[in-house]
Scaffold this motif. Structure first.
Motif, short mmCIF file in Angstrom:
data_model
loop_
_atom_site.label_atom_id
_atom_site.label_comp_id
_atom_site.label_asym_id
_atom_site.label_seq_id
_atom_site.Cartn_x
_atom_site.Cartn_y
_atom_site.Cartn_z
N ASN A 1 -51.61 -47.89 -84.82
CA ASN A 1 -51.11 -48.50 -86.05
C ASN A 1 -52.07 -49.12 -85.98
N LYS A 2 -53.32 -49.35 -86.12
CA LYS A 2 -54.28 -51.06 -86.17
C LYS A 2 -55.17 -50.28 -86.47
N GLY B 1 -51.81 -42.90 -84.63
CA GLY B 1 -50.99 -43.68 -83.85
C GLY B 1 -50.03 -43.55 -82.28
N GLY B 2 -51.60 -43.53 -81.83
CA GLY B 2 -52.51 -42.72 -80.06
C GLY B 2 -51.40 -41.76 -79.59
N TYR B 3 -51.73 -40.88 -80.41
CA TYR B 3 -51.16 -39.71 -79.77
C TYR B 3 -52.28 -38.69 -79.07
N LYS C 1 -70.77 -52.70 -92.28
CA LYS C 1 -68.97 -52.84 -92.68
C LYS C 1 -68.92 -51.24 -92.66
N ALA C 2 -68.11 -51.33 -91.52
CA ALA C 2 -67.94 -50.10 -90.55
C ALA C 2 -65.70 -49.93 -90.31
N LEU C 3 -65.11 -49.33 -90.77
CA LEU C 3 -63.49 -49.21 -90.59
C LEU C 3 -63.12 -48.76 -88.71
N CYS C 4 -62.70 -49.41 -88.01
CA CYS C 4 -62.44 -49.30 -86.98
C CYS C 4 -60.79 -49.96 -86.13
N TRP C 5 -60.39 -48.04 -85.31
CA TRP C 5 -59.65 -48.15 -84.53
C TRP C 5 -59.27 -49.39 -83.41
N THR C 6 -58.57 -50.35 -83.78
CA THR C 6 -58.45 -52.07 -82.51
C THR C 6 -57.08 -51.59 -82.66
N ALA D 1 -60.13 -49.10 -96.86
CA ALA D 1 -59.69 -47.90 -96.17
C ALA D 1 -58.54 -48.47 -95.44
N PRO D 2 -58.06 -49.63 -94.66
CA PRO D 2 -56.99 -49.65 -94.15
C PRO D 2 -55.78 -48.94 -95.06
#
Length: 389
Positions: A10-11, A46-48, A2-7, A368-369
Motif C-alpha cells: 500500500n505504498k 495490497g501485497g497479495y 519519472k516513474a510510479l514505483c511500488w515501495t 498517480a499515487p
C-alpha cells in the motif's frame, strides 16, 4: 525519467529512475502517452501477489509512440502510434503459434517462480511482479517493449488516445471471456463485476449475439455506465437476491454463460465473505473467491463459467461438486490479446465498442499515487485512473 514505483504494501511513490535502453534486436522504446490503472494492480498494491520488489515500476495497460527500435525490428518504426498488449509474445513458440500468447514459453525470464506456484510459468507481462518476468511497467515516461513486432498494434486514425489505451488489456480481456466462454446467439450471459473488464465482457457478449446480458455490481456509477454506454441490464448484489433474480430473468434455468470479472479480492454481502476475510488475514487462504462461487452456483446446468479475474494462489470452499454435477464447462486465463487487438481496434474505430468513458480520471503521472487511492476506494466515482506522463 519519472516513474510510479511500488515501495511496499500500500505504498506508491513517483521516483526518478534510469531511462530504458534497447537490450535485444527485437526491442523498441515507447514514449508513453497514456497508461491506465487496472483492478489487478490493486492485488499488487495490497501485497497479495508474491514476487514484488521495492522499486518495481507498475503499469501494464498503455499506448504511446515508438521513439527507438532495435536492429531486428521489421514491422514497426519510429513515429508509429501504437497500443501495446500487456502480455508479451515471442510469436514463435508452440503457445504463440496456437494463439495462447499469454502462456508464451519464451518471454518470462523467471519461469521457476511460476512453476513453483502454478505448476508452469506464464508468459511475461509488463509491471506485474517477478512471477511474470519482472519487466518494468508503463507508469513511466518511457518503456522498453520486447518483441515490438508482435506486441504493438497501430492505432487507426480517428481513435483517440483515451479510447485506444484500453485496447491494451481491458477490451481484449473482456472479449476473451465472452469468446472462450462460448457465448453464442440467443444466450443469456451474466457478468460479475462492472469495472472496465466486466463492461467490455458484457459488450463483447452483446456483439457475439447474446439475447440478454446482465452485469452484477454494487457501485451505482458503474451500473449506470453499463446501462447507458454498454446497453446491458444491471443487478445490484447488495440487496442479497442475486441467485433468485438471475433465475427470474432466465426463465428458471440460470445464465448460459457466467463470466467472473472481479478476481481475488471480491466483495460480497454473504457470510462467506467474512469467512474469506478472516482466512486471508490469518494467511490460511490467499484469495477471496466469493464471485467465482456465486457464478458457479448461478450458471445453468450444462452452462459455462469463465474466470477473468486474476487469482494468485489458493482458495477455500470451492464448489467443485456443483461444477461436476451440473456438467459445467469451467475455463479461465490471462488475456491472449494478440489474437484480438487488431480486430478490436477496428471495432472501436467503427463505433461498435466504446471505451473512452472508462477514463473517468485522467491526471499527470505525478499524481498517480493519489489516482490509485481514488481507484482503490472508488472515490468520486473513479472507474479508471489514467496517467499522462
Amino acid at each position: 525519467m519519472k516513474a510510479l514505483c511500488w515501495t511496499g504494501i500500500n505504498k506508491l511513490t513517483v521516483e526518478n529512475v534510469d531511462e530504458p535502453t534497447i537490450l535485444n534486436p527485437s526491442d523498441a522504446i515507447v514514449k508513453v502517452t497514456l497508461s491506465a490503472s487496472c483492478g489487478s494492480d490493486l492485488h499488487l498494491l495490497g501485497g497479495y501477489v508474491p514476487g514484488m520488489r521495492a522499486g518495481d515500476i507498475l503499469g501494464h495497460e498503455f499506448m504511446g509512440e515508438i521513439v527507438a527500435v532495435g536492429s531486428g525490428v521489421q514491422q514497426r518504426q519510429v513515429g508509429d502510434r501504437v497500443v501495446v498488449c500487456s502480455f508479451l509474445s515471442c510469436g514463435s513458440c508452440w503457445y504463440c503459434l496456437n494463439d495462447l500468447t499469454s502462456l508464451c514459453d519464451n518471454t518470462n525470464p523467471h519461469p521457476g517462480l511460476g512453476e513453483g506456484l502454478f505448476g508452469a510459468s506464464t508468459g511475461g507481462c509488463f509491471g506485474y511482479s517477478q512471477i511474470t518476468g519482472g519487466f518494468a511497467g508503463s507508469h513511466a515516461e518511457y518503456i522498453r517493449v520486447p518483441h515490438i513486432d508482435t506486441g504493438a498494434f497501430l492505432i487507426p486514425d480517428g481513435v483517440t488516445d483515451e479510447q485506444a489505451v484500453f485496447a491494451s488489456d481491458a477490451v481484449p480481456t473482456g472479449w476473451m471471456g465472452a469468446d472462450l466462454g462460448g457465448v453464442k446467439p440467443g444466450d443469456v450471459v451474466a457478468v460479475w463485476g462492472a469495472g472496465g473488464v466486466g463492461q467490455m465482457a458484457a459488450r463483447a457478449a452483446m456483439l457475439l449475439g447474446a439475447e440478454k446480458v446482465i452485469v452484477i455490481d454494487r457501485l451505482p456509477e458503474r451500473l449506470e455506465q453499463v446501462r447507458t454506454v454498454i446497453g446491458a441490464e444491471t443487478l445490484d448484489y447488495s440487496d442479497g437476491h442475486v441467485m433468485a433474480e438471475l433465475r427470474e430473468r432466465t426463465g428458471g434455468r440460470g445464465p448460459d454463460v457466467a463470466i467472473e470479472a472481479v478476481g481475488m479480492e471480491a466483495h460480497s454481502e454473504r457470510p462467506d465473505y467474512l469467512y474469506d476475510k478472516v482466512k486471508t488475514a490469518l494467511k490460511l487462504e490467499t484469495d477471496r473467491p466469493t464471485a467465482v462461487r456465486e457464478a458457479i452456483m448461478a450458471a445453468r446446468k450444462g452452462g459455462s463459467v469463465f474466470v477473468l479475474g486474476v487469482f494468485g494462489g489458493f482458495v477455500d470452499k470451492f464448489p467443485l461438486g456443483a461444477v461436476m454435477n451440473k456438467g459445467l464447462t469451467l475455463r479461465s486465463g490471462q488475456q491472449h490479446g494478440h489474437r484480438y487487438i487488431p480486430m478490436l481496434l477496428e471495432r472501436i474505430a467503427a463505433g461498435e465498442i466504446e471505451t473512452g468513458h472508462l477514463a473517468t480520471h485522467v491526471m499527470p503521472l505525478a499524481e498517480a499515487p493519489r489516482g490509485y487511492e481514488m481507484f482503490k476506494t472508488k472515490e468520486d466515482g473513479c472507474v479508471r485512473a489514467v496517467f499522462r506522463p
